[in-house]
Design an enzyme around this catalytic site. Sequence first.
Site, PDB file in Angstrom:
ATOM      1  CG  ASP A  35       3.390  -9.585  -6.339  1.00  0.00           C
ATOM      2  OD1 ASP A  35       4.344  -8.838  -6.030  1.00  0.00           O
ATOM      3  OD2 ASP A  35       2.202  -9.203  -6.321  1.00  0.00           O
ATOM      4  CG  ASN A  50       4.279  -7.081   6.079  1.00  0.00           C
ATOM      5  OD1 ASN A  50       5.112  -7.950   5.826  1.00  0.00           O
ATOM      6  ND2 ASN A  50       3.260  -6.788   5.264  1.00  0.00           N
ATOM      7  CG  HIS A  73       4.602  -6.412  -3.338  1.00  0.00           C
ATOM      8  ND1 HIS A  73       3.686  -7.356  -3.771  1.00  0.00           N
ATOM      9  CD2 HIS A  73       4.190  -6.021  -2.119  1.00  0.00           C
ATOM     10  CE1 HIS A  73       2.747  -7.500  -2.837  1.00  0.00           C
ATOM     11  NE2 HIS A  73       3.026  -6.715  -1.828  1.00  0.00           N
ATOM     12  CD  GLU A  75       1.934  -7.736   1.545  1.00  0.00           C
ATOM     13  OE1 GLU A  75       1.853  -7.005   0.537  1.00  0.00           O
ATOM     14  OE2 GLU A  75       1.617  -7.364   2.689  1.00  0.00           O
ATOM     15  CD  GLU A 135       2.571  -0.814   2.651  1.00  0.00           C
ATOM     16  OE1 GLU A 135       1.889   0.211   2.518  1.00  0.00           O
ATOM     17  OE2 GLU A 135       2.575  -1.746   1.833  1.00  0.00           O
TER      18      GLU A 135
HETATM   19  C1  XIL Z   1      -3.543  -4.982  -1.899  1.00  0.00           C
HETATM   20  C2  XIL Z   1      -4.572  -5.971  -2.404  1.00  0.00           C
HETATM   21  O1  XIL Z   1      -3.907  -6.993  -3.091  1.00  0.00           O
HETATM   22  C3  XIL Z   1      -5.572  -5.296  -3.301  1.00  0.00           C
HETATM   23  O2  XIL Z   1      -6.629  -6.189  -3.640  1.00  0.00           O
HETATM   24  C4  XIL Z   1      -6.145  -4.056  -2.631  1.00  0.00           C
HETATM   25  O3  XIL Z   1      -6.988  -3.363  -3.527  1.00  0.00           O
HETATM   26  C5  XIL Z   1      -5.049  -3.138  -2.151  1.00  0.00           C
HETATM   27  O4  XIL Z   1      -4.159  -3.844  -1.298  1.00  0.00           O
HETATM   28  N1  XIL Z   1       0.919  -4.181   0.522  1.00  0.00           N
HETATM   29  C6  XIL Z   1       0.051  -4.800   1.401  1.00  0.00           C
HETATM   30  C7  XIL Z   1      -1.189  -5.436   0.886  1.00  0.00           C
HETATM   31  O5  XIL Z   1       0.373  -4.901   2.600  1.00  0.00           O
HETATM   32  O6  XIL Z   1      -2.248  -5.371   1.814  1.00  0.00           O
HETATM   33  C8  XIL Z   1      -1.620  -4.844  -0.437  1.00  0.00           C
HETATM   34  O7  XIL Z   1      -2.730  -5.600  -0.933  1.00  0.00           O
HETATM   35  C9  XIL Z   1      -0.472  -4.817  -1.403  1.00  0.00           C
HETATM   36  C10 XIL Z   1       0.655  -3.976  -0.876  1.00  0.00           C
END
Ligand code: XIL
Length: 375
Positions: free
Chosen positions: A268, A201, A237, A266, A160
């Site tokens: 979802d 990422n 996401h 990641e 990020e």
């Molecule tokens: C999130 C986790 O899922 C949570 O449990 C934690 O509290 C915060 O981080 N981007 C990322 C991940 O790269 O590491 C994050 O994960 C979600 C957003």
Amino acid sequence: MPSSKWRSLAVVCAVASAAASVLIATPAHADGTLRGHAVERGKFIGAAIATTPLANETAYRNIASTEFNQITAENAMKWESTEPNDNQYTFTGADQIVNFATQNNQQVHGHTLVWHSQTPGWVQGLNATNMRAAMNEHIATVVGRYANNATVVSWDVVNEVFDDNGNMRQSFWFNTLGQSYIADAFRAARAADPNARLCINDYNVEGINAKSTAMFNLVQSLRAQNVPVDCVGFQGHLAIQFGFPNDIQQNMQRFANLGVQVRVTELDVRMQTPRTAAKDTTQAQYYTNVINACNAVTACAGVTIWGFTDKYSWVPDTFSGEGFALIYDNNYAVKPAYTAVHNALDGGTPTNDTTPPTTPGTPTASAITSTGATL
Ligand code: XIL
């Protein structure tokens, strides 16, 4: 020629394809695990794993081990977990994840080395010289711990680094060190493990937009300077109320054309509560679309889902009034999204990624100041 890590991938594939060959006798789309079908495709299918349910729940362990051939630690490898105090390392959770993966012939993607979030205050308050040293030392220690461990094959080196407009995020990293921290982090990771796949990422970079174009330009520029960026991770996401990024395949392909591997790291797909059958159907289509895009791009190594059960998703805690983003419900029953992932992986022609990892580049100066430079 292949390193121990690439050999281990071959072993994982061989074991899983032996299992998969048994499945060929069954009707198409009828059964088989996600990982069995992913191996047939030449892809991985992964999940983010949390240490507490992994230790405490048999149902969680069973699905994590049987359905996925790749694991990302949801939190256990982040800086606040591995080095909460200066030079005091705790690898309990990270090792728990890695050992579970080893036992189940899974790969681990290390997440994450340099991020503005979940990094202790002691790091954020350092001056430039000390912050750069702490970063290099942290990377050397964490990556170095698993460098000879064939289970850990890749890392999110930086996470990020862009803001939502595609400008450099004004994080404590950037504000203290300038943009050179990114190249330095990749070089430190490559020095710590010459064979690991090294990724950058981010989120909201799935489709073609200002942010993903900024990412594209950065990756192109880093590689032109021999910075060992091997891989681009699209977090994925997604939310059904925002629409699907229909140019995801085209976007993945433009990165692949730079010579990097791509992956969804990641995934979802959240919805506004309440959950309905119609929203489940839309969500399932989003999952299908993402798997199809990865299937269609040879350099796409696989897709990691950010968890697997709604029981432990980060979404309700983070996005008020939203949830139900994953492929199993709160009671570990499969949802339409599971079937979507399953069917998108099942059948079709294998498209193994053959993108080579980068070799250590010719040293180039960075972090140049009036008194010194980093090679
Ligand atoms: C999130 C986790 O899922 C949570 O449990 C934690 O509290 C915060 O981080 N981007 C990322 C991940 O790269 O590491 C994050 O994960 C979600 C957003």
